[in-house]
Structures are given as C-alpha cells and as structure tokens.
Design a protein around this motif. Structure first.
Motif, PDB file in Angstrom:
ATOM      1  N   GLY A 115      -0.609  53.864  10.035  1.00 43.37           N
ATOM      2  CA  GLY A 115      -0.059  52.844   9.326  1.00 43.37           C
ATOM      3  C   GLY A 115       1.368  52.926   8.705  1.00 43.37           C
ATOM      4  N   GLY A 116       2.025  53.873   9.054  1.00 36.75           N
ATOM      5  CA  GLY A 116       3.377  54.195   8.893  1.00 36.75           C
ATOM      6  C   GLY A 116       3.845  54.896   7.561  1.00 36.75           C
ATOM      7  N   SER A 117       2.867  55.329   6.844  1.00 41.52           N
ATOM      8  CA  SER A 117       2.935  56.193   5.815  1.00 41.52           C
ATOM      9  C   SER A 117       3.412  57.640   5.808  1.00 41.52           C
ATOM     10  N   LEU A 118       4.625  58.012   5.333  1.00 44.13           N
ATOM     11  CA  LEU A 118       5.200  59.397   5.568  1.00 44.13           C
ATOM     12  C   LEU A 118       4.290  60.314   4.495  1.00 44.13           C
ATOM     13  N   MET A 119       3.571  61.193   4.918  1.00 39.50           N
ATOM     14  CA  MET A 119       3.019  62.097   3.880  1.00 39.50           C
ATOM     15  C   MET A 119       3.438  63.618   4.142  1.00 39.50           C
ATOM     16  N   VAL A 120       3.235  64.408   3.162  1.00 36.45           N
ATOM     17  CA  VAL A 120       3.615  65.819   3.067  1.00 36.45           C
ATOM     18  C   VAL A 120       2.282  66.568   2.784  1.00 36.45           C
ATOM     19  N   CYS A 121       1.970  67.701   3.665  1.00 30.35           N
ATOM     20  CA  CYS A 121       0.936  68.741   3.098  1.00 30.35           C
ATOM     21  C   CYS A 121       1.626  69.807   2.511  1.00 30.35           C
ATOM     22  N   THR A 122       1.145  69.992   1.276  1.00 34.64           N
ATOM     23  CA  THR A 122       1.943  71.059   0.400  1.00 34.64           C
ATOM     24  C   THR A 122       0.958  72.197   0.019  1.00 34.64           C
ATOM     25  N   GLN A 123       1.559  73.522   0.083  1.00 33.96           N
ATOM     26  CA  GLN A 123       0.795  74.764  -0.320  1.00 33.96           C
ATOM     27  C   GLN A 123       1.211  74.837  -1.863  1.00 33.96           C
ATOM     28  N   ARG A 124       0.416  74.753  -2.748  1.00 34.55           N
ATOM     29  CA  ARG A 124       0.453  74.771  -4.016  1.00 34.55           C
ATOM     30  C   ARG A 124       0.551  75.970  -4.767  1.00 34.55           C
ATOM     31  N   PHE A 125       1.426  76.222  -5.762  1.00 31.84           N
ATOM     32  CA  PHE A 125       1.555  77.387  -6.726  1.00 31.84           C
ATOM     33  C   PHE A 125       0.819  77.074  -7.979  1.00 31.84           C
ATOM     34  N   TYR A 126      -0.007  77.672  -8.697  1.00 35.55           N
ATOM     35  CA  TYR A 126      -0.673  77.552  -9.868  1.00 35.55           C
ATOM     36  C   TYR A 126       0.385  78.417 -11.040  1.00 35.55           C
ATOM     37  N   ARG A 127       0.526  77.316 -11.995  1.00 33.69           N
ATOM     38  CA  ARG A 127       1.024  77.819 -13.317  1.00 33.69           C
ATOM     39  C   ARG A 127      -0.121  78.504 -14.004  1.00 33.69           C
ATOM     40  N   PRO A 128       0.132  79.905 -14.717  1.00 35.95           N
ATOM     41  CA  PRO A 128      -1.018  80.553 -15.253  1.00 35.95           C
ATOM     42  C   PRO A 128      -1.899  79.508 -16.006  1.00 35.95           C
ATOM     43  N   GLU A 129      -1.277  78.822 -16.856  1.00 39.53           N
ATOM     44  CA  GLU A 129      -2.160  77.894 -17.785  1.00 39.53           C
ATOM     45  C   GLU A 129      -2.740  76.934 -17.171  1.00 39.53           C
ATOM     46  N   GLU A 130      -2.516  76.775 -15.712  1.00 45.34           N
ATOM     47  CA  GLU A 130      -3.639  75.629 -14.935  1.00 45.34           C
ATOM     48  C   GLU A 130      -4.572  76.508 -14.200  1.00 45.34           C
ATOM     49  N   ALA A 131      -4.611  77.770 -13.921  1.00 48.57           N
ATOM     50  CA  ALA A 131      -5.477  78.596 -13.386  1.00 48.57           C
ATOM     51  C   ALA A 131      -6.566  78.957 -14.083  1.00 48.57           C
ATOM     52  N   LYS A 132      -7.578  78.508 -13.797  1.00 46.82           N
ATOM     53  CA  LYS A 132      -8.938  78.835 -14.536  1.00 46.82           C
ATOM     54  C   LYS A 132      -9.629  80.229 -14.332  1.00 46.82           C
ATOM     55  N   ASN A 133     -10.074  80.846 -15.441  1.00 47.56           N
ATOM     56  CA  ASN A 133     -10.461  82.111 -15.239  1.00 47.56           C
ATOM     57  C   ASN A 133     -12.037  82.003 -15.204  1.00 47.56           C
ATOM     58  N   LYS A 134     -12.454  82.861 -14.461  1.00 47.57           N
ATOM     59  CA  LYS A 134     -13.880  82.738 -14.181  1.00 47.57           C
ATOM     60  C   LYS A 134     -14.793  83.350 -15.613  1.00 47.57           C
TER      61      LYS A 134
END
Length: 218
Positions: A115-134
């Motif tokens: 359809g013409g949309s330009l997309m990017v696949c990204t590999q994410r880094f987590y901020r510690p406050e975003e990373a859930k602890n089991k």
C-alpha cells in the motif's frame, strides 16, 4: 392605446429580467467553476506536500518478501525530515500512547508495504522502570542512563523515528563510562521480557549487541 403601451413595457421589463437572470446564472456558474478549480488545485498541492513530507526509502530494493497484499520491499536506508537512517542505527522512536519517554531501539529492518507505507522493524531496549520483575514490581537501576537489551521486536511507521542516539554496551565487570566523555545510554544487562528476568552481559555478548562500538581501553 394606453393598455397596449403598458403591455409592451411589461414585455420589455420581463425580457430585461430574464436577461439579468441569465447573466446572474452564468456568473454564479462561473464562480462555482472557479471555486472548484481552486479547491482541486489546493487539494493536489496539499496531497503532494503530504506525500513529499513523509519518510522515503533510499537506494535499491534489497529483497522482496511475501506476495499479494502482504508483499514487502526491503531497503537499507530511508530519509525523514532531512535525516538519513540505516539498518543497525540506534534511534529514539516517538512514545506510544500513554507513555512520556520515547522508545530506545535498533533499526533491524526497513520495508515498504504494497500500500506504500514505509515501516521500520525495531529491536527494543527496556528502561529498568519499564521492565517487569517476575517477583513483582520492576527492576532497579544503578544509573539513570541504564537500559536493558532485549529481543523484543516492534513494527512502527518510519516517520515515528525521531533521531539517532548513542548506546554503549559495558560488561558489568568494567567501570561505567564518564558521561561527559561518552554521552548516551549504558547497557549492561539482558532482559528476558517473557520470563521477566535479567542477566549480565559478557564482553562477547556486548560485541554482538553493538558490533560497531569501540570502548576505551582500561
């Protein structure tokens, strides 16, 4: 005689009125056409501006994947807002809805949909406050610059990419870099977002995470 003249006068007035009505109608139609032409002109200009103002792929197509409506053309680089971005660049991506801070990522793929949309696949880094602890809550950080490396992949519009950023992968047994001499983020741990656990990165793993980085000698 008077009645005849009155009739003739009335007929002349009717002819004049009909002439004025025709003239008014012609003027109205002309004005409507002019307005429509101006509207179409501005619409085309606006469309060209919007299309030209978006992210655009750069270079030849590297490969083509899938078929039909799922067809994708893959590229090495793209340009957005006069900035060039390439595969493996570390970049900030505009924050998701409800979040304040942008995501920190690595560009792993650049593709254009059928359809013409330009997309990017990204590999994410987590901020510690975003990373859930089991065990509950989130993980703590020793440094405000710290990020966790992960295998989390996201697909976002190319125009969500904000700008490049610097990331340093430093194994835990090595001292932290001086932020004045080496500004940017620090990565020392890997975050398993499925198991919600972290582990320290080794020298070898750091070279895999950011193969192009050159850390100062101890």
């Amino acid at each position: 005689m008077v009645g005849r003249r009155a009739t003739e006068k009335t007929e002349v007035q009717d002819d004049d009125n009909r002439g004025k009505s025709k003239k008014t109608k012609v003027l109205n139609e002309t004005e409507e056409r002019r307005t429509d032409e101006q509207h179409n002109y501005h619409s085309e200009d606006d469309q060209e501006f919007e299309e030209g103002d978006g992210a655009q792929p750069i270079g030849e197509v590297l490969r083509v994947s899938n078929d039909g409506v799922e067809k994708k053309k893959h590229f090495k680089a793209f340009e957005f807002d006069r900035n060039r971005f390439e595969l493996e660049d570390t970049v900030l991506v505009a924050p998701e809805e409800g979040k304040v801070k942008p995501s920190v990522t690595i560009i792993k793929d650049i593709f254009q949909t059928e359809g013409g949309s330009l997309m990017v696949c990204t590999q994410r880094f987590y901020r510690p406050e975003e990373a859930k602890n089991k065990a509950g809550g989130t993980w703590e950080s020793r440094d405000a610059r710290e990020l966790f490396y992960s295998y989390h992949l996201d697909e976002v519009p190319a125009n969500a990419v904000m700008h490049k950023c610097m990331i340093h992968c430093v194994p835990l047994h090595k001292p932290l870099l001086d932020r004045r001499q080496h500004p940017g983020f620090i990565v020392r741990k890997f975050y398993d977002y499925v198991e919600q656990q972290v582990q320290n990165l080794t020298d070898k793993e750091c070279k895999y995470v950011l193969p192009d980085q050159h850390l100062p000698k101890e």
